[in-house]
Design a protein around this motif. Structure first.
Motif, mmCIF file in Angstrom:
data_model
loop_
_atom_site.group_PDB
_atom_site.id
_atom_site.type_symbol
_atom_site.label_atom_id
_atom_site.label_comp_id
_atom_site.label_asym_id
_atom_site.label_seq_id
_atom_site.Cartn_x
_atom_site.Cartn_y
_atom_site.Cartn_z
ATOM 1 N N HIS A 141 0.990 -1.218 -0.047
ATOM 2 C CA HIS A 141 -0.141 -0.045 0.085
ATOM 3 C C HIS A 141 0.828 1.182 -0.222
ATOM 4 O O HIS A 141 1.611 1.517 0.748
ATOM 5 C CB HIS A 141 -0.872 -0.018 1.330
ATOM 6 C CG HIS A 141 -1.753 1.164 1.394
ATOM 7 N ND1 HIS A 141 -1.918 1.940 2.654
ATOM 8 C CD2 HIS A 141 -2.435 1.983 0.475
ATOM 9 C CE1 HIS A 141 -2.715 3.179 2.361
ATOM 10 N NE2 HIS A 141 -2.972 3.127 1.060
ATOM 11 N N ALA A 143 0.162 4.941 0.844
ATOM 12 C CA ALA A 143 -0.722 6.048 1.120
ATOM 13 C C ALA A 143 -0.560 7.309 0.319
ATOM 14 O O ALA A 143 -1.518 7.827 -0.317
ATOM 15 C CB ALA A 143 -0.471 6.308 2.662
ATOM 16 N N GLU A 144 0.805 7.793 -0.110
ATOM 17 C CA GLU A 144 0.871 8.806 -0.973
ATOM 18 C C GLU A 144 0.475 8.716 -2.302
ATOM 19 O O GLU A 144 -0.317 9.727 -2.646
ATOM 20 C CB GLU A 144 2.400 8.809 -1.068
ATOM 21 C CG GLU A 144 2.907 10.387 -1.747
ATOM 22 C CD GLU A 144 4.453 10.005 -2.342
ATOM 23 O OE1 GLU A 144 5.105 11.259 -2.169
ATOM 24 O OE2 GLU A 144 4.981 9.098 -2.400
ATOM 25 N N LYS A 146 -2.023 6.690 -3.200
ATOM 26 C CA LYS A 146 -3.477 6.115 -2.934
ATOM 27 C C LYS A 146 -3.578 4.947 -3.797
ATOM 28 O O LYS A 146 -4.721 4.857 -4.528
ATOM 29 C CB LYS A 146 -4.618 7.073 -3.420
ATOM 30 C CG LYS A 146 -4.458 8.452 -2.376
ATOM 31 C CD LYS A 146 -5.682 9.224 -2.537
ATOM 32 C CE LYS A 146 -5.768 10.357 -1.468
ATOM 33 N NZ LYS A 146 -5.912 9.900 -0.187
ATOM 34 N N ARG A 147 -2.776 4.099 -3.830
ATOM 35 C CA ARG A 147 -2.583 2.631 -4.590
ATOM 36 C C ARG A 147 -2.251 1.687 -3.664
ATOM 37 O O ARG A 147 -1.396 1.625 -2.911
ATOM 38 C CB ARG A 147 -1.549 2.683 -5.825
ATOM 39 C CG ARG A 147 -1.947 4.023 -6.807
ATOM 40 C CD ARG A 147 -3.139 3.497 -7.587
ATOM 41 N NE ARG A 147 -3.519 4.512 -8.809
ATOM 42 C CZ ARG A 147 -4.104 5.443 -8.810
ATOM 43 N NH1 ARG A 147 -4.576 5.905 -7.492
ATOM 44 N NH2 ARG A 147 -4.213 6.300 -9.684
ATOM 45 N N MET A 183 -7.766 1.819 4.235
ATOM 46 C CA MET A 183 -6.996 2.419 3.321
ATOM 47 C C MET A 183 -7.763 3.554 2.672
ATOM 48 O O MET A 183 -7.182 4.291 2.163
ATOM 49 C CB MET A 183 -6.314 1.412 2.403
ATOM 50 C CG MET A 183 -5.405 0.550 2.844
ATOM 51 S SD MET A 183 -4.708 -0.631 1.615
ATOM 52 C CE MET A 183 -3.977 -1.853 2.609
ATOM 53 N N GLY A 184 -9.126 3.499 2.808
ATOM 54 C CA GLY A 184 -9.862 4.400 2.341
ATOM 55 C C GLY A 184 -10.516 4.216 0.797
ATOM 56 O O GLY A 184 -10.159 3.644 0.214
ATOM 57 N N ASP A 186 -11.067 5.880 -1.521
ATOM 58 C CA ASP A 186 -10.786 6.525 -2.792
ATOM 59 C C ASP A 186 -9.320 5.732 -3.205
ATOM 60 O O ASP A 186 -8.691 6.347 -4.312
ATOM 61 C CB ASP A 186 -10.380 8.119 -2.698
ATOM 62 C CG ASP A 186 -9.656 8.283 -1.432
ATOM 63 O OD1 ASP A 186 -9.223 7.684 -0.477
ATOM 64 O OD2 ASP A 186 -9.162 9.452 -1.401
ATOM 65 N N THR A 187 -8.819 4.967 -2.387
ATOM 66 C CA THR A 187 -7.683 4.166 -2.868
ATOM 67 C C THR A 187 -7.995 3.212 -4.103
ATOM 68 O O THR A 187 -8.930 2.407 -3.979
ATOM 69 C CB THR A 187 -7.207 3.339 -1.856
ATOM 70 O OG1 THR A 187 -6.625 3.863 -0.756
ATOM 71 C CG2 THR A 187 -6.236 2.345 -2.212
ATOM 72 N N SER A 198 -11.395 0.930 -7.182
ATOM 73 C CA SER A 198 -11.262 1.368 -5.907
ATOM 74 C C SER A 198 -12.067 0.501 -5.016
ATOM 75 O O SER A 198 -13.104 -0.166 -4.953
ATOM 76 C CB SER A 198 -12.006 2.630 -6.088
ATOM 77 O OG SER A 198 -13.321 2.907 -5.822
#
Length: 212
Positions: A141, A143-144, A146-147, A183-184, A186-187, A198
């Protein structure tokens, strides 16, 4: 920022991904299941400095080219979790059973565990241990960016199989809901097979995990 290119390889059309730091061009290959010349051609085209192999799990279509690639370029093999030792030991047999080129044994340079951190140039990636498809399956993952590179845990519209040795459906659902969803929405995730999606979309429409 982490960049990536996904390359379908092997008769199983498994998604092998090149990931790299756009500032240093230091790169890793995630799940080199086979068709190594195709992958290496992209490394050359992009001008990348390939330095690591990252494995989500050790099924033949994801790990079949690992030993050869590591030996040819003296690359460290990072992952998966020790729970996949059984599958690593069985790679030569898997290659025969599924009609793949011979796959050699290997010993990971580093086993991975939940919340481990990996460095790629100036980019940092977090490891999540997500068993269920295989006992030692991990996810990468960023985070920066978002993948998330999720291997065979989750797909667009589906989830990983759990009928192989060591598979566990309840464990897989727990991995998805407890370790991927935070993780969100929007990931964007890159699965082991098929198109990207997503987490938010899968929570809405995936019949296996909808509403979780």
């Amino acid at each position: 920022m982490l960049q990536y290119l996904t390359i379908p390889v092997t008769p199983f059309q498994q998604n092998c991904s090149l990931v790299w730091c756009d500032q240093t061009l230091e790169a890793a290959v995630i799940d080199p299941g086979g068709d190594l010349e195709l992958v290496l051609a992209e490394v050359d085209r992009l001008g990348l400095k390939l330095g690591q192999i990252w494995l989500t799990h050790a099924h033949i279509d994801h790990a079949g080219g690992t030993a050869e690639l590591a030996q040819r370029f003296k690359l460290p093999i990072i992952g998966p979790h020790e729970g996949d030792q059984y599958w690593i030991d069985g790679l030569p047999m898997q290659s025969v059973k599924f009609g793949f080129p011979p796959a050699g044994h290997f010993t990971p340079t580093r086993w991975l565990h939940d919340l481990d951190q990996l460095q790629l140039g100036r980019s940092e990636v977090t490891v999540r241990h997500c068993p269920g498809h295989t006992p030692g399956h991990v996810v990468f993952h960023s985070a920066e960016a978002k993948r998330a590179f999720v291997g065979d845990v989750l797909f667009a519209g589906s989830i990983g199989r759990t009928d192989f040795p060591g598979g566990n459906h309840e464990q897989l659902i727990a991995s998805i809901t407890q370790r991927l969803w935070p993780m969100g929405d929007d990931t964007v995730f890159i699965p082991g097979h098929g198109p990207e999606s997503s987490f938010g979309r899968e929570r809405r429409v995936n019949p296996y995990v909808r509403g979780t």
